[in-house]
Write a protein that holds these residues in place. Structure first.
Motif, PDB file in Angstrom:
ATOM      1  N   GLY A  22       0.817  -1.214   0.000  1.00 52.12           N
ATOM      2  CA  GLY A  22       0.000   0.000   0.000  1.00 52.12           C
ATOM      3  C   GLY A  22       0.845   1.255   0.000  1.00 52.12           C
ATOM      4  N   ILE A  23       1.905   1.266   0.805  1.00 50.31           N
ATOM      5  CA  ILE A  23       2.801   2.426   0.855  1.00 50.31           C
ATOM      6  C   ILE A  23       3.483   2.631  -0.493  1.00 50.31           C
ATOM      7  CG2 ILE A  23       4.950   3.278   1.883  1.00 50.31           C
ATOM      8  CD1 ILE A  23       4.014   1.982   4.523  1.00 50.31           C
ATOM      9  N   ILE A  24       3.904   1.560  -1.118  1.00 48.62           N
ATOM     10  CA  ILE A  24       4.549   1.657  -2.430  1.00 48.62           C
ATOM     11  C   ILE A  24       3.573   2.204  -3.459  1.00 48.62           C
ATOM     12  CG2 ILE A  24       5.498   0.297  -4.338  1.00 48.62           C
ATOM     13  CD1 ILE A  24       6.799  -1.501  -2.192  1.00 48.62           C
ATOM     14  N   ILE A  25       2.335   1.713  -3.454  1.00 50.05           N
ATOM     15  CA  ILE A  25       1.335   2.187  -4.416  1.00 50.05           C
ATOM     16  C   ILE A  25       1.025   3.659  -4.187  1.00 50.05           C
ATOM     17  CG2 ILE A  25      -1.103   1.973  -5.081  1.00 50.05           C
ATOM     18  CD1 ILE A  25      -0.762  -1.076  -4.684  1.00 50.05           C
ATOM     19  N   ILE A  26       0.880   4.079  -2.935  1.00 45.38           N
ATOM     20  CA  ILE A  26       0.627   5.490  -2.626  1.00 45.38           C
ATOM     21  C   ILE A  26       1.799   6.351  -3.099  1.00 45.38           C
ATOM     22  CG2 ILE A  26       0.402   7.159  -0.734  1.00 45.38           C
ATOM     23  CD1 ILE A  26      -1.274   5.025   0.732  1.00 45.38           C
ATOM     24  N   GLY A  27       3.016   5.891  -2.884  1.00 48.40           N
ATOM     25  CA  GLY A  27       4.196   6.622  -3.342  1.00 48.40           C
ATOM     26  C   GLY A  27       4.224   6.775  -4.851  1.00 48.40           C
ATOM     27  N   ILE A  28       3.874   5.727  -5.564  1.00 51.11           N
ATOM     28  CA  ILE A  28       3.852   5.781  -7.026  1.00 51.11           C
ATOM     29  C   ILE A  28       2.779   6.765  -7.504  1.00 51.11           C
ATOM     30  CG2 ILE A  28       3.268   4.447  -9.104  1.00 51.11           C
ATOM     31  CD1 ILE A  28       4.634   2.034  -7.729  1.00 51.11           C
ATOM     32  N   ILE A  29       1.614   6.737  -6.887  1.00 52.22           N
ATOM     33  CA  ILE A  29       0.538   7.653  -7.274  1.00 52.22           C
ATOM     34  C   ILE A  29       0.943   9.102  -7.012  1.00 52.22           C
ATOM     35  CG2 ILE A  29      -1.812   8.397  -6.677  1.00 52.22           C
ATOM     36  CD1 ILE A  29      -2.472   5.413  -6.230  1.00 52.22           C
ATOM     37  N   ARG A  30       1.551   9.371  -5.848  1.00 54.48           N
ATOM     38  CA  ARG A  30       1.975  10.743  -5.536  1.00 54.48           C
ATOM     39  C   ARG A  30       3.056  11.225  -6.498  1.00 54.48           C
ATOM     40  NH1 ARG A  30       3.075  11.972   0.521  1.00 54.48           N
ATOM     41  NH2 ARG A  30       2.547  14.061  -0.171  1.00 54.48           N
ATOM     42  N   ALA A  31       3.979  10.331  -6.832  1.00 53.43           N
ATOM     43  CA  ALA A  31       5.041  10.716  -7.773  1.00 53.43           C
ATOM     44  C   ALA A  31       4.471  10.987  -9.155  1.00 53.43           C
ATOM     45  CB  ALA A  31       6.097   9.616  -7.840  1.00 53.43           C
ATOM     46  N   ALA A  32       3.477  10.211  -9.564  1.00 52.85           N
ATOM     47  CA  ALA A  32       2.866  10.425 -10.875  1.00 52.85           C
ATOM     48  C   ALA A  32       2.091  11.739 -10.900  1.00 52.85           C
ATOM     49  CB  ALA A  32       1.943   9.257 -11.217  1.00 52.85           C
ATOM     50  N   LYS A  33       1.427  12.083  -9.806  1.00 56.00           N
ATOM     51  CA  LYS A  33       0.655  13.333  -9.749  1.00 56.00           C
ATOM     52  C   LYS A  33       1.549  14.560  -9.795  1.00 56.00           C
ATOM     53  CE  LYS A  33      -3.684  12.596  -7.349  1.00 56.00           C
ATOM     54  NZ  LYS A  33      -4.409  12.871  -6.104  1.00 56.00           N
ATOM     55  N   THR A  34       2.622  14.543  -9.036  1.00 53.34           N
ATOM     56  CA  THR A  34       3.484  15.726  -8.936  1.00 53.34           C
ATOM     57  C   THR A  34       4.616  15.701  -9.941  1.00 53.34           C
ATOM     58  OG1 THR A  34       4.883  14.673  -7.262  1.00 53.34           O
ATOM     59  CG2 THR A  34       3.011  15.969  -6.476  1.00 53.34           C
ATOM     60  N   GLY A  35       4.723  14.677 -10.729  1.00 55.69           N
ATOM     61  CA  GLY A  35       5.820  14.581 -11.681  1.00 55.69           C
ATOM     62  C   GLY A  35       7.112  14.174 -10.995  1.00 55.69           C
ATOM     63  N   GLY A  36       7.022  13.679  -9.794  1.00 61.89           N
ATOM     64  CA  GLY A  36       8.190  13.215  -9.061  1.00 61.89           C
ATOM     65  C   GLY A  36       8.951  14.308  -8.351  1.00 61.89           C
ATOM     66  N   LEU A  37       8.566  15.572  -8.557  1.00 60.85           N
ATOM     67  CA  LEU A  37       9.280  16.677  -7.940  1.00 60.85           C
ATOM     68  C   LEU A  37       8.328  17.517  -7.113  1.00 60.85           C
ATOM     69  CD1 LEU A  37      11.368  17.911 -10.995  1.00 60.85           C
ATOM     70  CD2 LEU A  37      12.157  16.508  -9.111  1.00 60.85           C
ATOM     71  N   SER A  38       8.821  18.022  -6.003  1.00 60.42           N
ATOM     72  CA  SER A  38       8.013  18.920  -5.194  1.00 60.42           C
ATOM     73  C   SER A  38       8.029  20.308  -5.821  1.00 60.42           C
ATOM     74  CB  SER A  38       8.559  18.985  -3.772  1.00 60.42           C
ATOM     75  OG  SER A  38       9.814  19.627  -3.757  1.00 60.42           O
ATOM     76  N   LYS A  39       7.156  21.179  -5.332  1.00 57.63           N
ATOM     77  CA  LYS A  39       7.068  22.533  -5.875  1.00 57.63           C
ATOM     78  C   LYS A  39       8.383  23.279  -5.674  1.00 57.63           C
ATOM     79  CE  LYS A  39       4.220  26.711  -5.599  1.00 57.63           C
ATOM     80  NZ  LYS A  39       4.855  27.255  -6.724  1.00 57.63           N
ATOM     81  N   ILE A  40       9.025  23.077  -4.544  1.00 56.14           N
ATOM     82  CA  ILE A  40      10.300  23.746  -4.262  1.00 56.14           C
ATOM     83  C   ILE A  40      11.362  23.281  -5.252  1.00 56.14           C
ATOM     84  CG2 ILE A  40      12.139  23.987  -2.554  1.00 56.14           C
ATOM     85  CD1 ILE A  40       9.947  23.728  -0.396  1.00 56.14           C
ATOM     86  N   GLU A  41      11.406  21.974  -5.518  1.00 58.30           N
ATOM     87  CA  GLU A  41      12.391  21.449  -6.465  1.00 58.30           C
ATOM     88  C   GLU A  41      12.131  21.971  -7.875  1.00 58.30           C
ATOM     89  OE1 GLU A  41      11.798  17.293  -5.789  1.00 58.30           O
ATOM     90  OE2 GLU A  41      13.534  17.150  -4.467  1.00 58.30           O
ATOM     91  N   LYS A  42      10.848  22.066  -8.260  1.00 50.89           N
ATOM     92  CA  LYS A  42      10.518  22.593  -9.588  1.00 50.89           C
ATOM     93  C   LYS A  42      10.947  24.047  -9.704  1.00 50.89           C
ATOM     94  CE  LYS A  42       6.599  19.617 -10.689  1.00 50.89           C
ATOM     95  NZ  LYS A  42       5.149  19.568 -10.906  1.00 50.89           N
ATOM     96  N   ASP A  43      10.672  24.846  -8.652  1.00 54.25           N
ATOM     97  CA  ASP A  43      11.071  26.255  -8.664  1.00 54.25           C
ATOM     98  C   ASP A  43      12.584  26.391  -8.737  1.00 54.25           C
ATOM     99  OD1 ASP A  43       8.423  26.970  -8.531  1.00 54.25           O
ATOM    100  OD2 ASP A  43       8.442  27.383  -6.370  1.00 54.25           O
ATOM    101  N   SER A  44      13.275  25.537  -7.996  1.00 50.82           N
ATOM    102  CA  SER A  44      14.735  25.578  -7.985  1.00 50.82           C
ATOM    103  C   SER A  44      15.302  25.242  -9.364  1.00 50.82           C
ATOM    104  CB  SER A  44      15.269  24.596  -6.946  1.00 50.82           C
ATOM    105  OG  SER A  44      16.665  24.531  -6.991  1.00 50.82           O
ATOM    106  N   ARG A  45      14.757  24.225  -9.994  1.00 48.20           N
ATOM    107  CA  ARG A  45      15.231  23.851 -11.330  1.00 48.20           C
ATOM    108  C   ARG A  45      14.922  24.939 -12.353  1.00 48.20           C
ATOM    109  NH1 ARG A  45      14.741  17.402 -12.441  1.00 48.20           N
ATOM    110  NH2 ARG A  45      16.053  16.793 -10.703  1.00 48.20           N
ATOM    111  N   ALA A  46      13.762  25.572 -12.216  1.00 42.11           N
ATOM    112  CA  ALA A  46      13.408  26.646 -13.137  1.00 42.11           C
ATOM    113  C   ALA A  46      14.372  27.819 -12.975  1.00 42.11           C
ATOM    114  CB  ALA A  46      11.969  27.101 -12.892  1.00 42.11           C
ATOM    115  N   GLU A  47      14.731  28.144 -11.744  1.00 41.69           N
ATOM    116  CA  GLU A  47      15.683  29.237 -11.490  1.00 41.69           C
ATOM    117  C   GLU A  47      17.059  28.890 -12.052  1.00 41.69           C
ATOM    118  OE1 GLU A  47      17.228  32.803 -10.344  1.00 41.69           O
ATOM    119  OE2 GLU A  47      15.129  32.201 -10.353  1.00 41.69           O
TER     120      GLU A  47
END
Length: 81
Positions: A22-47
């Protein structure tokens, strides 16, 4: 008595396996929703991308400046002779 322990261990192992799955499935779903990156990581990469593009775009100007400095130094070298 031994069969009771085996049953408890089997049931406990099955529950643990279900929880881990269940934990693995939840992790996969969350990674698919966010693209694997958090908002902070996306902002950092964009900068970082913007900074790299700025540096890349400034390189031709720097090259022209270096060529101008080389020309000045060469001319001063000829004047001193």
């Amino acid at each position: 008595m031994c069969s009771v322990f085996i049953a408890i261990i089997t049931i406990g192992g099955s529950i643990l396996a279900l929880v881990i799955l269940g934990i693995i499935i939840i992790g996969i779903i969350r990674a698919a929703k966010t693209g694997g990156l958090s908002k902070i990581e996306k902002d950092s990469r964009a900068e970082e991308t913007r900074m790299i593009q700025d540096i890349y775009n400034a390189l031709p100007k720097m090259e022209e400046r270096i060529e101008a400095l080389e020309t000045i130094l060469i001319e001063r070298g000829h004047q001193n002779r």
